[in-house]
Design an enzyme around this catalytic site. Structure first.
Site, PDB file in Angstrom:
ATOM      1  N   LEU A  43       0.726  -1.210  -0.044  1.00 33.98           N
ATOM      2  CA  LEU A  43       0.070   0.187  -0.081  1.00 33.98           C
ATOM      3  C   LEU A  43       0.862   1.391  -0.144  1.00 33.98           C
ATOM      4  O   LEU A  43       1.996   1.414   0.736  1.00 33.98           O
ATOM      5  CB  LEU A  43      -0.915   0.074   1.399  1.00 33.98           C
ATOM      6  CG  LEU A  43      -1.638   1.208   1.560  1.00 33.98           C
ATOM      7  CD1 LEU A  43      -3.092   0.650   2.095  1.00 33.98           C
ATOM      8  CD2 LEU A  43      -1.174   2.056   2.550  1.00 33.98           C
ATOM      9  N   ASP A  46       0.279   8.635   2.051  1.00 38.75           N
ATOM     10  CA  ASP A  46       0.676   9.996   1.762  1.00 38.75           C
ATOM     11  C   ASP A  46       2.099  10.307   1.057  1.00 38.75           C
ATOM     12  O   ASP A  46       3.039   9.661   1.299  1.00 38.75           O
ATOM     13  CB  ASP A  46       0.973  10.517   3.074  1.00 38.75           C
ATOM     14  CG  ASP A  46      -0.311  10.249   4.052  1.00 38.75           C
ATOM     15  OD1 ASP A  46      -1.206   9.616   3.810  1.00 38.75           O
ATOM     16  OD2 ASP A  46      -0.037  10.744   5.365  1.00 38.75           O
ATOM     17  N   GLN A  62       4.180   6.874   1.894  1.00 37.04           N
ATOM     18  CA  GLN A  62       4.167   5.999   3.353  1.00 37.04           C
ATOM     19  C   GLN A  62       3.675   4.618   2.418  1.00 37.04           C
ATOM     20  O   GLN A  62       3.100   4.499   1.598  1.00 37.04           O
ATOM     21  CB  GLN A  62       2.618   6.409   3.872  1.00 37.04           C
ATOM     22  CG  GLN A  62       3.111   7.758   4.832  1.00 37.04           C
ATOM     23  CD  GLN A  62       3.547   7.111   6.325  1.00 37.04           C
ATOM     24  OE1 GLN A  62       3.022   6.637   6.993  1.00 37.04           O
ATOM     25  NE2 GLN A  62       4.854   7.472   6.075  1.00 37.04           N
ATOM     26  N   SER A 106       4.136  10.117   8.579  1.00 34.70           N
ATOM     27  CA  SER A 106       4.322  11.155   7.447  1.00 34.70           C
ATOM     28  C   SER A 106       5.383  12.307   7.820  1.00 34.70           C
ATOM     29  O   SER A 106       5.475  12.552   9.218  1.00 34.70           O
ATOM     30  CB  SER A 106       3.195  11.676   7.113  1.00 34.70           C
ATOM     31  OG  SER A 106       2.409  10.676   6.243  1.00 34.70           O
ATOM     32  N   ARG A 165       1.351  14.617  14.758  1.00 36.03           N
ATOM     33  CA  ARG A 165       2.262  14.163  13.824  1.00 36.03           C
ATOM     34  C   ARG A 165       2.278  14.997  12.648  1.00 36.03           C
ATOM     35  O   ARG A 165       1.601  15.688  12.553  1.00 36.03           O
ATOM     36  CB  ARG A 165       1.759  12.550  13.509  1.00 36.03           C
ATOM     37  CG  ARG A 165       0.174  12.333  12.905  1.00 36.03           C
ATOM     38  CD  ARG A 165      -0.134  11.114  12.847  1.00 36.03           C
ATOM     39  NE  ARG A 165      -1.339  10.971  12.273  1.00 36.03           N
ATOM     40  CZ  ARG A 165      -2.595  10.745  13.102  1.00 36.03           C
ATOM     41  NH1 ARG A 165      -2.290  10.492  14.479  1.00 36.03           N
ATOM     42  NH2 ARG A 165      -3.676  10.485  12.820  1.00 36.03           N
ATOM     43  N   ASP A 166       2.898  14.428  11.609  1.00 33.63           N
ATOM     44  CA  ASP A 166       3.117  14.680  10.164  1.00 33.63           C
ATOM     45  C   ASP A 166       3.970  16.126  10.105  1.00 33.63           C
ATOM     46  O   ASP A 166       3.469  17.048   9.528  1.00 33.63           O
ATOM     47  CB  ASP A 166       1.796  14.804   9.624  1.00 33.63           C
ATOM     48  CG  ASP A 166       1.189  13.666   9.571  1.00 33.63           C
ATOM     49  OD1 ASP A 166       1.388  12.653   9.781  1.00 33.63           O
ATOM     50  OD2 ASP A 166      -0.257  13.735   9.543  1.00 33.63           O
TER      51      ASP A 166
HETATM   52  C1  FRU Z   1      -2.559  10.447   6.961  1.00 32.32           C
HETATM   53  C2  FRU Z   1      -1.771   9.729   8.041  1.00 32.32           C
HETATM   54  C3  FRU Z   1      -1.006  10.610   8.742  1.00 32.32           C
HETATM   55  C4  FRU Z   1       0.208   9.652   9.291  1.00 32.32           C
HETATM   56  C5  FRU Z   1       0.245   8.539   8.029  1.00 32.32           C
HETATM   57  C6  FRU Z   1       0.589   7.304   8.531  1.00 32.32           C
HETATM   58  O1  FRU Z   1      -2.782   9.786   5.940  1.00 32.32           O
HETATM   59  O2  FRU Z   1      -2.705   9.256   8.951  1.00 32.32           O
HETATM   60  O3  FRU Z   1      -1.563  11.439   9.515  1.00 32.32           O
HETATM   61  O4  FRU Z   1       1.509  10.152   9.761  1.00 32.32           O
HETATM   62  O5  FRU Z   1      -0.985   8.624   7.606  1.00 32.32           O
HETATM   63  O6  FRU Z   1       0.654   6.341   7.485  1.00 32.32           O
END
Ligand code: FRU
Length: 486
Positions: A43, A46, A62, A106, A165-166
């Protein structure tokens, strides 16, 4: 749908051989994309670490290697000389530290001299599955191998929930400081952005505060993948709010929206000029990320997104893979909105124009001149013109409705299969890019866009158009390698 145990989803990739057979199997799929970045196996979600660095475009996605499931996430790395031709480069970041033991989640990148610096979320979980998200960094030098710092830059704050996160890092020349925007949730479960600041890139980070967005104090339960950028003298805030339904968006609780407005870095207030807008009106568009471009054009940004949504499932799940990245888009600001157009180099993938009466190749570009009246255009219909992805334009309302119910392969029906793309101006032009499992529609030279996965079967290759539409079709060439580099 396959049920996965936690052990299966969070299995660590020990060797490329663990997934070679999977790769050999899925690369046979009719739905593998020709000119969109897609997962080498498993899969992709992001876009991460998107940057131009020493003349090369770097992008990670990701990645869960094992199948169409959100499990242990890696960054998978692809590179391109021109944003169109992409090659697989192998694992970008592996979750191989204690602080990221359950996923390299991410994040973003910034190019600094000879180094490309990645910022990401180390998704740590204890034995009892309690989550601690760390903001981490890795530095990629000449050898192309990112080296992680020994310790995270900072951990979570306990005045917000575990959803932090991110990290998207930006340099602010006015303040002579770096900023990191973090997608977050308050303790009472409202979505927000946390802002960190530092004068140095890899140390000295301090919490500056929670971003204030007047009027949007309670808008969704988590703002994933946020960032603020400046385009054409305007500030733009882009993020993916979730845990909320929005008007006209069916049952979906995941969205990707933006504001145009003014960012005050002293008060950490983003004042929108108007209401939020959807970045894209399609069924599948999320977690968009702007590229870091050293000395970039101040009037133009570059953005890519995940063609997919967090809670959705797609037909290629059966084949143990799913996901794709959008085409890179140029972003401009005009008339209080973002104008999004495919980067011009995509046009070079067009072959010789096809006769208008012919079949649609699975990977094709269309340009459609619309007279401004009501019309219908159905893509990937059966030979007799039935079914297909149906676009219906209502001139009085200035709305283009996209209906995917006619396709043989239906999916995510529970969140809705019909969505509207509202327009400010009468619809005069559509530019459409179809690949083997996606369609991206750009209306009126980028005034609005609509992105969706689509999985035409062998008998869905025709199209129908109302009289008066001026339809041009080109086949599109392959521009992504689908090689086993792990
Ligand atoms: C968004 C998310 C982010 C996280 C990542 C994990 O799609 O949920 O917030 O960092 O995917 O795969």
């Amino acid at each position: 749908m396959r049920e996965w145990t936690r052990e299966e989803r969070y299995r660590v990739l020990e060797s490329p051989e663990d997934i070679r057979a999977l790769y050999e199997r899925i690369r046979q799929s009719d739905y593998r994309q020709l000119y969109h970045v897609q997962p080498v196996t498993g899969l992709s979600s992001d876009p991460n670490g998107f940057a131009l660095h020493r003349g090369v475009w770097h992008l990670c996605y990701q990645w869960c290697p094992w199948g169409a499931v959100h499990g242990l996430k890696y960054w998978y790395h692809v590179t391109s000389p021109d944003l169109v031709h992409w090659s697989n480069a192998g694992i970008g970041l592996a979750p191989d530290r204690d602080y990221d033991n359950r996923g390299a989640h991410s994040g973003s990148a910034i190019s600094r001299g000879d180094e490309l610096v990645y910022f990401y979320t180390g998704n740590h979980r204890d034995e009892d599955w309690t989550r601690t998200p760390y903001t981490c960094a890795a530095v990629m030098g000449d050898d192309g191998r990112p080296k992680k710092l020994d310790a995270p830059l900072f951990g979570p704050r306990d005045d917000h929930s575990e959803h932090q996160r991110d990290p998207k890092v930006v340099w602010n020349p006015d303040k002579q400081a770096y900023y990191i925007f973090i997608g977050a949730q308050t303790l009472d479960k409202r979505g927000c952005v946390m802002v960190y600041r530092s004068r140095a890139l890899l140390e000295g980070w301090e919490f500056a505060g929670e971003l204030k967005v007047p009027g949007y104090e309670a808008f969704g339960g988590m703002w994933e993948c946020p960032y603020i950028t400046r385009i054409g003298g305007k500030d733009v805030l882009i993020f993916s709010p979730q845990y909320t339904k929005l008007p006209g968006r069916g049952e979906s609780t995941n969205h990707n929206v933006y504001f145009i407005g003014r960012m005050d870095y002293d008060t950490l207030t983003f004042t929108p000029d108007g209401p939020f807008r959807h970045l894209d009106y399609g069924f599948d568009f999320y977690a968009a990320q702007g590229a870091f471009i050293p000395d970039g054009d101040p009037d133009v940004g570059i953005l890519m997104a995940w063609i997919g949504l967090p809670d959705n499932h797609y037909p290629t799940e059966e084949e143990d893979w799913e996901g794709s990245l959008s085409l890179p888009r140029e972003l401009r600001v005009a008339n209080g909105r973002l104008i999004q157009t495919p980067i011009p180099a995509v046009k070079a993938l067009r072959g010789a124009e096809l006769p208008a009466e012919g079949a649609l190749p699975a990977a094709c570009a269309l340009e459609v001149g619309c007279p401004g009246d009501d019309f219908e255009l159905s893509l990937f219909t059966r030979a007799d013109g039935s079914g297909g992805l149906r676009l219906r334009y209502d001139a009085a309302r200035r709305v283009c409705t996209v209906d995917k119910r006619g396709m043989d392969k239906r999916f995510n029906a529970q969140v809705g299969e019909v969505l509207d793309m509202p327009l400010d101006a009468p619809l005069t032009k559509l530019e459409i890019y179809a690949d083997r499992s996606s369609v991206e529609i750009f209306a009126n030279d980028g005034e609005a866009t609509f992105t969706t996965h689509l999985y035409p079967t062998g008998r869905e290759f025709n199209y129908t158009a109302s009289e008066g539409l001026d339809v041009h079709i080109w086949p599109m060439a392959r521009s992504v390698t689908d090689e086993f580099v792990v």
